[in-house]
Each structure stands twice: as C-alpha cells, then as structure tokens.
Design a protein around this motif. Structure first.
Motif, PDB file in Angstrom:
ATOM      1  N   PHE A 108      21.113  42.096  36.987  1.00  0.00           N
ATOM      2  CA  PHE A 108      21.839  40.952  36.455  1.00  0.00           C
ATOM      3  C   PHE A 108      23.201  40.604  36.539  1.00  0.00           C
ATOM      4  O   PHE A 108      23.482  41.230  37.502  1.00  0.00           O
ATOM      5  CB  PHE A 108      21.748  41.053  34.823  1.00  0.00           C
ATOM      6  N   ARG A 109      23.581  38.937  36.529  1.00  0.00           N
ATOM      7  CA  ARG A 109      24.638  38.563  36.586  1.00  0.00           C
ATOM      8  C   ARG A 109      26.055  38.594  35.684  1.00  0.00           C
ATOM      9  O   ARG A 109      25.105  38.417  34.546  1.00  0.00           O
ATOM     10  CB  ARG A 109      24.620  36.824  37.459  1.00  0.00           C
ATOM     11  N   ARG A 110      26.912  39.154  35.829  1.00  0.00           N
ATOM     12  CA  ARG A 110      27.739  39.075  35.140  1.00  0.00           C
ATOM     13  C   ARG A 110      29.492  38.320  35.666  1.00  0.00           C
ATOM     14  O   ARG A 110      29.804  38.178  36.816  1.00  0.00           O
ATOM     15  CB  ARG A 110      28.334  40.541  34.757  1.00  0.00           C
ATOM     16  N   LEU A 111      30.409  37.649  34.473  1.00  0.00           N
ATOM     17  CA  LEU A 111      31.117  37.230  34.525  1.00  0.00           C
ATOM     18  C   LEU A 111      30.718  36.092  35.635  1.00  0.00           C
ATOM     19  O   LEU A 111      31.988  35.933  36.617  1.00  0.00           O
ATOM     20  CB  LEU A 111      32.235  38.160  35.580  1.00  0.00           C
ATOM     21  N   ASN A 112      29.592  34.999  35.416  1.00  0.00           N
ATOM     22  CA  ASN A 112      29.020  34.025  36.049  1.00  0.00           C
ATOM     23  C   ASN A 112      29.916  33.326  35.943  1.00  0.00           C
ATOM     24  O   ASN A 112      30.095  32.455  35.439  1.00  0.00           O
ATOM     25  CB  ASN A 112      27.811  33.851  36.233  1.00  0.00           C
ATOM     26  N   GLY A 113      30.833  32.636  36.953  1.00  0.00           N
ATOM     27  CA  GLY A 113      31.273  31.185  37.127  1.00  0.00           C
ATOM     28  C   GLY A 113      32.885  31.209  37.012  1.00  0.00           C
ATOM     29  O   GLY A 113      33.664  30.628  36.210  1.00  0.00           O
ATOM     30  N   ALA A 114      32.976  32.613  36.118  1.00  0.00           N
ATOM     31  CA  ALA A 114      34.454  33.305  36.095  1.00  0.00           C
ATOM     32  C   ALA A 114      35.530  32.680  36.402  1.00  0.00           C
ATOM     33  O   ALA A 114      35.504  32.864  37.960  1.00  0.00           O
ATOM     34  CB  ALA A 114      33.846  34.731  34.779  1.00  0.00           C
ATOM     35  N   ASN A 115      37.089  32.639  35.886  1.00  0.00           N
ATOM     36  CA  ASN A 115      38.142  32.185  36.608  1.00  0.00           C
ATOM     37  C   ASN A 115      38.001  33.181  37.276  1.00  0.00           C
ATOM     38  O   ASN A 115      38.815  33.235  38.793  1.00  0.00           O
ATOM     39  CB  ASN A 115      39.183  31.723  35.395  1.00  0.00           C
ATOM     40  N   SER A 116      38.067  34.379  37.018  1.00  0.00           N
ATOM     41  CA  SER A 116      38.307  35.205  37.471  1.00  0.00           C
ATOM     42  C   SER A 116      37.722  35.839  39.018  1.00  0.00           C
ATOM     43  O   SER A 116      38.300  36.585  39.861  1.00  0.00           O
ATOM     44  CB  SER A 116      38.368  36.952  36.561  1.00  0.00           C
ATOM     45  N   THR A 117      36.117  35.398  38.856  1.00  0.00           N
ATOM     46  CA  THR A 117      35.497  35.443  40.211  1.00  0.00           C
ATOM     47  C   THR A 117      35.756  34.343  40.965  1.00  0.00           C
ATOM     48  O   THR A 117      34.592  34.254  42.094  1.00  0.00           O
ATOM     49  CB  THR A 117      33.813  35.726  39.759  1.00  0.00           C
ATOM     50  N   SER A 118      35.934  34.061  40.442  1.00  0.00           N
ATOM     51  CA  SER A 118      36.305  31.988  41.163  1.00  0.00           C
ATOM     52  C   SER A 118      37.298  32.248  41.879  1.00  0.00           C
ATOM     53  O   SER A 118      38.151  32.278  41.493  1.00  0.00           O
ATOM     54  CB  SER A 118      36.166  31.019  40.293  1.00  0.00           C
ATOM     55  N   PRO A 119      37.192  30.780  43.027  1.00  0.00           N
ATOM     56  CA  PRO A 119      38.458  30.451  43.955  1.00  0.00           C
ATOM     57  C   PRO A 119      39.605  29.762  43.280  1.00  0.00           C
ATOM     58  O   PRO A 119      39.252  29.691  42.279  1.00  0.00           O
ATOM     59  CB  PRO A 119      38.073  29.710  44.613  1.00  0.00           C
ATOM     60  N   ASP A 120      40.593  29.876  43.607  1.00  0.00           N
ATOM     61  CA  ASP A 120      42.080  29.551  42.904  1.00  0.00           C
ATOM     62  C   ASP A 120      42.410  28.435  43.074  1.00  0.00           C
ATOM     63  O   ASP A 120      41.994  28.238  44.618  1.00  0.00           O
ATOM     64  CB  ASP A 120      43.408  30.914  43.199  1.00  0.00           C
TER      65      ASP A 120
END
Length: 365
Positions: free
Chosen positions: A179-191
C-alpha cells in the motif's frame, strides 16, 4: 615563475573498484560474503543485462542471462528495467524492477520486487503490485528491509515519479500486500523552489527541440535505522532530509491525512540520490551538486567525508562486510535529456569505495 593561485580543496580517500565501459549503472549492493552486484536500468544505453555481478574484472549477468531477457510471455519471471539491487545480509539479493524502460508507464504486471537466493543463484519469490499501488506514473526507485516485524518482514520502497505523486510503498513480505503511504505529501514531493546546480550549471530538462522544463523527481533516497524503527528518505529534487516511524507507516489505522504530521524534518543535507545507514546509525548520503559524500550522525551533526572531482553524480551506496562504503558514480546529469540531445557522459563510469570503519545496518535480530 608565478605562484599558483589558491584552488578548491579536495579530500577523502577514494579507491577505484571497477570501471564501466558499457551501459550506465545506477545500483550497487555488496553481500555479507563480499559479492558485488550492479544494475543497469534501460534508459537508452545498450543494456545487455540489467542485473550483473562483478566477478574478477568482468560483469556477468545475474542470476542468469535468461532472467535478464525481457520475456513478454512471462514478465513476472524476467527482469525488464532494474533500478535497484539490495543484498539483505542474510543470503538474499532483492531486485527492484521498475518495468518502465526509458521512464515509460510501468508495463502492467511487470513492476516487481524479486528475491534471489544467493546460495543457489535462483529466483525464490516474486512480489508484484496492484494498479492502486504502482500507478501509471510510478517509478520504483529504491528499497530497504526490516525482517524483525510481521511474519516475514517488511519492505519500504520509494516512488520517485516525475509526473505523479511521490510516496513510500509499504510491502508486507509475508502476505505480499502493499500500500502507498505519504502519497503526494510535501516530504515525498519535489521541492518546488529547488534549483539544482551541478558542475556549475543549472540542471534542467533540455529537449532536442529546444524546449526546457524543471528537473522534478520525487522521493528517491531511502535508509533505515539499525533497529528498523525509523525510515529516512529524501526527494531527488530537494536538499532536505525527512524521517518517519516505520510503525506509523505500517499502521493503516492512521489516516493518510494525519500521517504527514508524524514526519520529522532533519534539515538540509545537500541534494542526494542514494542513501545508506551504517550499524552505528550513521546515514551516508551523496551531494550531487558538490561532488561530495556526507555523513549524518544520529544527533543530526553532518560532516562531509569526501569531496572529489571524480564524484560526478554519486548515485547508489552500499556498505560491505569489509567496512567500506561503496558508491556508483555515473554522470547522470550529463545525459542526453539534460543537454538538448547531446550525450556529455565520458566513459568509464565508476564504482568507488572508501573506508568508513562501520558495518552495514542489520536487517534482522
């Protein structure tokens, strides 16, 4: 005779392990017995085999040439385009297959995590993913393991998508459920404010037709604490380091909207591709903007341990039983897609190592 002007200081004792004159490598892993494995994703080079073992001075397809021939009739048992290989310290090489050659959409059913038995050199188990886990935009990047939880342990995988949400994919190795976690969260996204500069130039997508776009890749580097309780990660397009409790990642009763509040911010560590953790809890990470390798101590203190003009894009790290830190250097930033269709890479690519007097972080008790 005029005196030489002051110059930038370089340091860190690096040794050359292997030179690559063919396809560009990304991943490296050293097993508990000292065997060295390499992977070559299909990004446009002539990739004869996507997973290899360094035997003497040669590269040999691993676990066999047959396993490296993409078979449309049996895509689960053949490697398509492998981004990462990880030896787990207890007799298994894990192969992470993006199934996305040239960053295409993943071939349906082809994205997988494969367990290869290092004693018999045969595939022991294949984990595939449902379409709500591996999305059309997903690019499976790197993986870390903990065999102390669950019936057979857990794997944590970064989705470093350039077009969709970044995420940490959590895989129960006992049931095979993911399953996916932190999906699209700031911490997993490009700055969105990050402007990478490598070899003194801004790194961005520069297409053959003259068009340009920002360099944006999501969660990439990943490392796990020696006790398996904390997962560290970073987007490729970012200088920031984050961590989260692995228990929180596994706990699906914590809503996705609440999970980002469990994330801890460690500050800037430089822009990294790969990361790895040592047995003392030290995180080792590249700094591709500054031709450097950095270590982050458990108390958050950071130190540059190597700064060398040969570190042209430090990609993946591995710590061997010899207490050396191994790193693939592959000039990723000189690829065609960043230079209007011109390939500026110069062979050979290299596998380097440096003594760190630290064993790899254990994955089991």
């Amino acid at each position: 005779m005029k005196p030489m002007l002051p110059m930038e200081k370089y340091f860190g004792k690096l040794e050359l392990v292997h030179e690559f004159y063919g396809a560009m490598p990304t991943g490296v892993s050293v097993s508990e017995t000292g065997r060295i494995f390499i992977c070559f994703p299909k990004w446009g080079d002539d990739v004869k085999f996507t997973v290899a073992e360094i035997v003497g001075d040669t590269l040999q397809p691993y676990p066999s040439f047959k396993a490296n021939v993409s078979n449309q009739g049996n895509i689960t048992m053949s490697f398509i385009s492998v981004q990462s290989v990880v030896a787990d310290g207890r007799g298994t090489l894990w192969v992470l297959d993006t199934a996305a050659p040239n960053f295409s959409e993943p071939i349906i059913g082809g994205a997988k995590l494969v367990a290869v038995d290092l004693k018999t050199n045969t595939i022991r188990r294949v984990y595939t993913f449902t379409e709500d886990v591996v999305l059309p935009t997903t690019y499976l990047n790197d993986v870390r393991f903990d065999f102390r939880v669950g019936k057979a342990g857990y794997a944590y995988i970064t989705d470093s998508s350039s077009k969709g949400p970044g995420a940490i994919i959590v895989l129960d190795l006992g049931s095979g459920n993911a399953f996916r976690r932190l999906n699209g969260a700031n911490s997993t996204s490009p700055d969105p404010y990050f402007l990478p500069k490598v070899e003194g130039e801004i790194l961005m997508n520069r297409n053959k037709d003259g068009s340009t776009s920002p360099f944006r890749l999501a969660s990439d580097g990943i490392a796990i604490s020696p006790d398996g309780k904390v997962l560290f990660y970073c987007p490729l397009s970012s200088r920031h380091l984050y961590s989260i409790s692995t228990e929180a990642l596994r706990d699906r009763t914590i809503p996705g909207t609440d999970l980002p509040y469990r994330v801890e911010y460690w500050g800037e560590k430089g822009a990294s591709d790969g990361m790895i953790t040592g047995a003392k809890g030290t995180i080792y990470a590249g700094d591709y903007e500054n031709n450097s390798i950095r270590k982050i101590l458990p108390n958050g203190i950071m130190e540059t341990i190597a700064h060398d003009p040969r570190i042209l894009w430090p990609d993946t790290f591995s710590i061997g039983p010899d207490q050396y830190l191994y790193v693939v250097v592959n000039q990723l930033h000189r690829q065609v897609r960043f230079h209007y269709g011109k390939d500026l890479r110069q062979k050979p690519y290299s596998l380097l190592r440096m003594k760190i007097d630290e064993f790899p972080a254990p994955t089991f008790s």
